[in-house]
Design a protein around this motif. Sequence first.
Motif, PDB file in Angstrom:
ATOM      1  N   ALA A  51      -4.277  -8.432   2.104  1.00 13.71           N
ATOM      2  CA  ALA A  51      -5.282  -8.438   3.351  1.00 13.71           C
ATOM      3  C   ALA A  51      -6.506  -9.350   3.213  1.00 13.71           C
ATOM      4  O   ALA A  51      -7.011  -9.457   4.677  1.00 13.71           O
ATOM      5  N   VAL A  52      -7.098  -9.460   2.272  1.00 15.16           N
ATOM      6  CA  VAL A  52      -8.376 -10.402   2.229  1.00 15.16           C
ATOM      7  C   VAL A  52      -8.023 -11.886   2.309  1.00 15.16           C
ATOM      8  O   VAL A  52      -8.888 -12.550   3.159  1.00 15.16           O
TER       9      VAL A  52
ATOM     10  N   LEU B  73       0.920  -1.079  -0.201  1.00 12.45           N
ATOM     11  CA  LEU B  73       0.094   0.146   0.068  1.00 12.45           C
ATOM     12  C   LEU B  73       0.783   1.363  -0.088  1.00 12.45           C
ATOM     13  O   LEU B  73       0.319   2.295  -0.626  1.00 12.45           O
ATOM     14  N   THR B  74       2.006   1.150   0.585  1.00 15.07           N
ATOM     15  CA  THR B  74       2.880   2.342   0.733  1.00 15.07           C
ATOM     16  C   THR B  74       3.601   2.537  -0.763  1.00 15.07           C
ATOM     17  O   THR B  74       3.590   3.693  -1.194  1.00 15.07           O
ATOM     18  N   GLY B  75       3.850   1.490  -1.525  1.00 22.25           N
ATOM     19  CA  GLY B  75       4.311   1.433  -2.653  1.00 22.25           C
ATOM     20  C   GLY B  75       3.258   2.219  -3.721  1.00 22.25           C
ATOM     21  O   GLY B  75       3.417   3.004  -4.454  1.00 22.25           O
TER      22      GLY B  75
ATOM     23  N   GLY C 105       7.498  -0.869  -2.198  1.00 26.40           N
ATOM     24  CA  GLY C 105       7.120  -2.024  -3.121  1.00 26.40           C
ATOM     25  C   GLY C 105       8.340  -3.017  -3.290  1.00 26.40           C
ATOM     26  O   GLY C 105       7.994  -3.998  -3.393  1.00 26.40           O
ATOM     27  N   THR C 106       9.471  -2.313  -3.759  1.00 23.17           N
ATOM     28  CA  THR C 106      10.440  -3.365  -3.966  1.00 23.17           C
ATOM     29  C   THR C 106      10.978  -3.976  -2.773  1.00 23.17           C
ATOM     30  O   THR C 106      11.135  -5.305  -2.999  1.00 23.17           O
TER      31      THR C 106
ATOM     32  N   TYR D 221       0.025  -2.512  -7.179  1.00 23.05           N
ATOM     33  CA  TYR D 221       0.499  -2.473  -5.759  1.00 23.05           C
ATOM     34  C   TYR D 221      -0.683  -2.521  -4.854  1.00 23.05           C
ATOM     35  O   TYR D 221      -0.703  -3.414  -3.880  1.00 23.05           O
ATOM     36  N   ALA D 222      -1.770  -1.715  -5.533  1.00 21.42           N
ATOM     37  CA  ALA D 222      -2.885  -1.860  -4.283  1.00 21.42           C
ATOM     38  C   ALA D 222      -3.650  -2.855  -4.498  1.00 21.42           C
ATOM     39  O   ALA D 222      -3.950  -3.366  -3.441  1.00 21.42           O
TER      40      ALA D 222
END
Length: 417
Positions: A200-201, A93-95, A124-125, A192-193
């Motif tokens: 998460a799911v 999520l940060t990526g 993300g990396t 990335y999202a």
Amino acid sequence: MTRTTTTATGIPVRPEVQRRILTVLVASQILSGAGLAAGVTVGALLAQDMLGSTSLAGLPSALFTAGSALAAVAVGRVSQARGRRPGLAAGYLTGAVGSAGVLAAAVLDQPALLFAALFVYGAGTATNLQARYAGADLAAPAHRGRAVSTVLVATTLGGVAGPNLAAPTGHLAETLGMPHLAGPFILAGLAYALAALVLAVWLRPDPLLLARALAEEEAAAADAPAGPADLPEGRGGVALGGLVMVLSQLVMVAIMTMTPVHMHDHGHGTAASGLVIAVHIGAMYLPSPLTGWLVDRLGRLKVAAASGLTLLASGTLAALAPGDSVPLLALALALLGVGWNFGLVAGTAIITDTVPLATRARTQGLVDVAVAVAGATGGMASGIVVAATGYPALALAGGVISLALLPVVAATARRRP
């Protein structure tokens, strides 16, 4: 003891859970691989376009690395405290947030915002690499190499798709009123999202938390304390596994970074250098299933030693290959990728074997910081070495440095009962 039933607390059997976890991780790695490759493909070009100069075009790569180093610590600590699922999801999520920042910087034509966003995008990396540890959390010791390699090879699928979508996403960006080069970051943000959402799911139960629960249950049943009793051996394992990955990363990045420059100086165009780098990237990830099998079948130490020897062969061939020989340079870079793959899979398995579950995620995050710093060091030093002595000297030096793995591995093997 072989576990064939559910635990007393209702925890499912380990093999079925491991298959589910690997499936979810593979899906997230395909997405994150697309996000990583798409952004890296045009990061330097976007910086050059916005600044109107090539002087800082190499800064995006440094920012990716710095951001990934910081994120490796953060993801490791979150995973340690709350499990792999929140740690990895937060990293991706940060990526995605970093990708959105790059788009905003491109629209507003703000280089400072671009560089800040690229630093955040580096998360993300780090997360993409940290996911390999999640694949090994529940794997039986005899199958850890294959579990790590399954997660790694999935990155290749997204990594191939990402750059090939640069042109279509560029047209989409222009339709939306953005610069053409910002397009791949639309893909990166979405990828990335989605990777964060998948984890998460569906990454349930959490592999690290479940591994701890199973270890505690087994220790209670045996009326013995959980985790390795020999702490110095655990520290030695971290040092060995970390050294294998750090040296592999240092040598790989140094030689890889300067190969396109070397080819350009000998009259090759971007198509030729692009082909060589594509062969290299394929060799970094595609052998992963075979490497995992070798790690499990032959042992971690033998594959770690093979990493050093393969990197030596790569450096020697790159140093001796004529500058106008694309096939020989491609072969050298293929060996470079295979040697790196050997080192990464073997080093990951060594660390997972020797670090107690109570500190595993935090330690893995710190090791990946060292790996990221090694990559940055190799990238920065390579240009200085080539300017002073030439590409053949750099390649040969990289091969010789990789030989440092052999005495360490030999000493470790002699100490083993």
